[in-house]
Design a protein around this motif. Structure first.
Motif, short mmCIF file in Angstrom:
data_model
loop_
_atom_site.label_atom_id
_atom_site.label_comp_id
_atom_site.label_asym_id
_atom_site.label_seq_id
_atom_site.Cartn_x
_atom_site.Cartn_y
_atom_site.Cartn_z
N UNK A 64 2.79 38.13 65.94
CA UNK A 64 2.17 39.09 65.03
C UNK A 64 3.08 40.30 64.82
N UNK A 65 3.80 40.69 65.86
CA UNK A 65 4.77 41.78 65.72
C UNK A 65 5.85 41.38 64.72
N UNK A 66 6.34 40.15 64.82
CA UNK A 66 7.36 39.67 63.89
C UNK A 66 6.82 39.69 62.46
N UNK A 67 5.59 39.26 62.27
CA UNK A 67 5.00 39.25 60.93
C UNK A 67 4.94 40.66 60.33
N UNK A 68 4.52 41.63 61.15
CA UNK A 68 4.46 43.00 60.66
C UNK A 68 5.84 43.54 60.33
N UNK A 69 6.82 43.25 61.18
CA UNK A 69 8.18 43.73 60.91
C UNK A 69 8.77 43.07 59.67
N UNK A 70 8.45 41.80 59.47
CA UNK A 70 8.95 41.11 58.28
C UNK A 70 8.40 41.74 57.01
N UNK A 118 13.01 34.80 68.34
CA UNK A 118 14.32 35.05 67.77
C UNK A 118 14.28 34.81 66.27
N UNK A 119 14.73 35.82 65.52
CA UNK A 119 14.78 35.74 64.06
C UNK A 119 16.23 35.80 63.61
N UNK A 131 14.84 30.21 63.34
CA UNK A 131 14.02 30.94 62.38
C UNK A 131 14.91 31.89 61.61
N UNK A 132 14.60 32.14 60.33
CA UNK A 132 15.44 33.04 59.53
C UNK A 132 15.24 34.49 59.94
N UNK A 133 16.09 35.39 59.44
CA UNK A 133 15.96 36.81 59.77
C UNK A 133 14.70 37.43 59.17
N UNK A 134 14.41 38.65 59.61
CA UNK A 134 13.33 39.42 59.02
C UNK A 134 13.66 39.70 57.55
N UNK A 135 12.66 39.56 56.71
CA UNK A 135 12.85 39.67 55.28
C UNK A 135 12.76 38.33 54.60
N UNK A 136 12.83 37.24 55.38
CA UNK A 136 12.73 35.88 54.85
C UNK A 136 11.54 35.12 55.44
N UNK A 137 10.51 35.84 55.80
CA UNK A 137 9.27 35.26 56.33
C UNK A 137 9.52 34.27 57.48
N UNK A 138 10.11 34.72 58.57
CA UNK A 138 10.38 33.80 59.68
C UNK A 138 9.10 33.32 60.35
N UNK A 139 9.09 32.05 60.72
CA UNK A 139 8.03 31.47 61.53
C UNK A 139 8.66 31.15 62.88
#
Length: 375
Positions: free
Chosen positions: A212-218, A247-248, A270-278
Motif C-alpha cells: 500500500x505504501x508503494x501504491x501511494x508513492x506511485x 523492490x521497484x 517490478x517497474x519503477x515508481x511512476x509505472x504502476x508497479x505491482x
C-alpha cells in the motif's frame, strides 16, 4: 530554510590574498621582472616595454581586480621609467606606455566580472548543498532495533545535486527504510525526490502493508512527472526480526551474514515508481549482527577501464567490521580509489545492522501478512 542562507561578501581586498590572487600576482610579477631584465640588458632605446601589457591580463586570469589594478599600475610605472630613461622619448614608446595603462583598465574590468561570476557560482553551490541536506536528513545512529548509517557521494566536486534519496523511521509497523533514485539531475530531480520523501514520511506511518505504501508513492510520482520520468526504489521493513523488502526497479540490497554476501533479489521484477508497479515482497528472518547494504545504481555503474567495482566480492571485508558508519567510510574510500576519483553518477548508501529484538513482546509478522490480515 533556504531563505536564511547567505554567503559572505567578497573580501579580496581585506586580509590575506586568496590562493588564486597569489598565483596571479606571482605570475605577473615574474613576467614584469623578466621583461625588465631583458630591457635593461638591451639598453636604450626601449624595445620590449610593450610586452608588459600582458602582465595585468595574466593576473586577471586568477587574481582579484584589486590585484590586477596593482599589477597594471606597477607595469605602467616601470614602462614609464624606461620611456623617461630615453634621451628622446619616441612616439612608439609613449604609445606602448599608454597601452599598458589601457590594458590595465580592461584587465581589471575582466577580473571584476570573473570575480562576480565566481561569487555567484559559490552561492549557488552552497544553496545546492543546503537543498540536498534539507531533503536528506541525517540518519541514525540507531533507529529502533537497527543501527543505521547513510552516506551520499557526489559525482562532482562542485556539489551538483541529484535525485538520490533515503529515509529511515521507527513506525508502528516496525522500522521502515526507503532508498531511491530519481531519473535525472539538478533541481527537478531534487524536487521529485522531496515529493517522494514527503509522501513516504506520511504514508509509512499510515499503511500497514508495504504494498500500500508503494501504491501511494506511485500515485505521488505519477502526478508530478512527465512520461519518461520515474523513480526506482527499494522499501525495507524490520518487524520483530523479520525483514520484508519490496523492490521497484532498484538494485537489490545485499545481506551480510557470517562472512557471506547474499543479494536479496525480488521474487518477481517490478517497474519503477511512476509505472504502476505491482510488487511481491521478499521476506527474510534476521539474526543479530546481520547487516544490510542498500545503494543506488551509481555504485553498480562505478568502473575503471571498463571493469565494474566488485561490490559483492568486497562487501564483507569492507562492511562487516566496526560500526556501520565505519563500514560506509571504508566502502567510500575503496570506491574512490577504484575509480581514481571519477564517478559517473551520484551514489546514496545506507548500511543497517540488526541488533536484536526489542524488549517486550513484538509480533514477528511481515507487513504484507499484517495487511492481508487487516483486509
Amino acid at each position: 530554510m533556504l531563505s536564511r542562507v547567505r554567503t559572505k561578501p567578497f573580501q579580496s581586498g581585506r586580509g590575506p590574498l586568496s590562493p588564486g590572487s597569489r598565483a596571479g600576482l606571482g605570475a605577473a610579477l615574474a613576467l614584469l621582472a623578466l621583461v625588465s631584465a631583458v630591457e635593461l640588458a638591451d639598453g636604450r632605446p626601449a624595445h620590449y616595454v610593450a610586452l608588459m601589457v600582458a602582465a595585468p591580463f595574466l593576473a586577471a586570469a586568477l587574481a582579484s581586480w584589486r590585484v590586477v589594478l596593482g599589477v597594471g599600475v606597477l607595469a605602467t610605472l616601470i614602462g614609464a621609467g624606461f620611456a623617461l630613461a630615453e634621451r628622446t622619448m619616441s612616439l612608439v614608446t609613449a604609445v606602448n606606455v599608454a597601452g599598458i595603462a589601457l590594458a590595465t583598465a580592461i584587465a581589471a574590468a575582466v577580473a571584476s566580472v570573473r570575480q562576480r561570476q565566481a561569487e555567484q557560482i559559490a552561492e549557488l553551490s552552497k544553496l545546492a548543498t543546503v537543498a540536498q541536506q534539507a531533503v536528506l536528513r541525517p540518519l541514525g545512529p540507531q533507529v529502533g532495533t537497527l543501527a543505521v548509517a547513510a552516506r551520499y557521494i557526489s559525482s562532482t566536486a562542485t556539489a551538483e545535486i541529484g535525485g538520490d534519496l533515503y529515509e529511515a523511521m521507527d513506525t508502528p509497523y516496525g522500522v521502515r527504510l526507503i532508498i531511491g533514485d530519481v531519473r535525472g539531475k539538478g533541481l527537478d530531480a531534487v524536487r521529485l525526490a522531496s515529493i517522494v520523501l514527503g509522501s513516504y514520511r506520511h504514508v509509512a506511518y499510515e499503511r500497514a502493508d508495504l504494498r500500500a505504501v508503494v501504491t501511494d508513492l506511485d500515485r505521488a510520482v505519477a502526478r508530478n512527472v512527465g512520461d519518461e520520468d520515474f523513480v526506482t526504489a527499494a522499501l525495507v521493513e524490520e518487524r520483530g526480526g523479520t525483514l520484508t523488502i519490496v523492490n521497484c526497479g532498484h538494485p537489490s540490497p545485499l545481506l551480510l551474514r557470517r562472512g557471506a554476501v547474499i543479494p536479496l533479489e525480488p521474487p518477481a521484477p517490478a517497474p519503477p515508481l511512476g509505472f504502476m508497479p505491482v510488487v511481491r515482497p521478499r521476506v527474510e528472518r534476521l539474526e543479530p549482527g546481520d547487516r544490510l547494504l542498500l545503494f543506488t545504481d551509481g555504485l553498480g555503474e562505478a568502473r575503471r577501464d571498463g571493469e565494474f567495482f566488485p561490490t559483492a566480492d568486497r562487501a564483507w571485508r569492507l562492511l562487516g567490521h566496526g560500526t556501520v558508519a565505519d563500514g560506509l567510510a571504508s566502502l567510500e574510500t575503496a570506491l574512490v580509489e577504484w575509480v581514481h576519483g571519477r564517478l559517473d553518477d551520484d551514489i546514496a548508501l545506507v548500511l543497517m545492522e540488526y541488533t536484536g529484538p526489542r524488549s517486550g513482546p513484538t509480533a514477528a509478522v511481515p507487513s504484507w501478512e499484517v495487511g492481508a490480515a487487516e483486509s
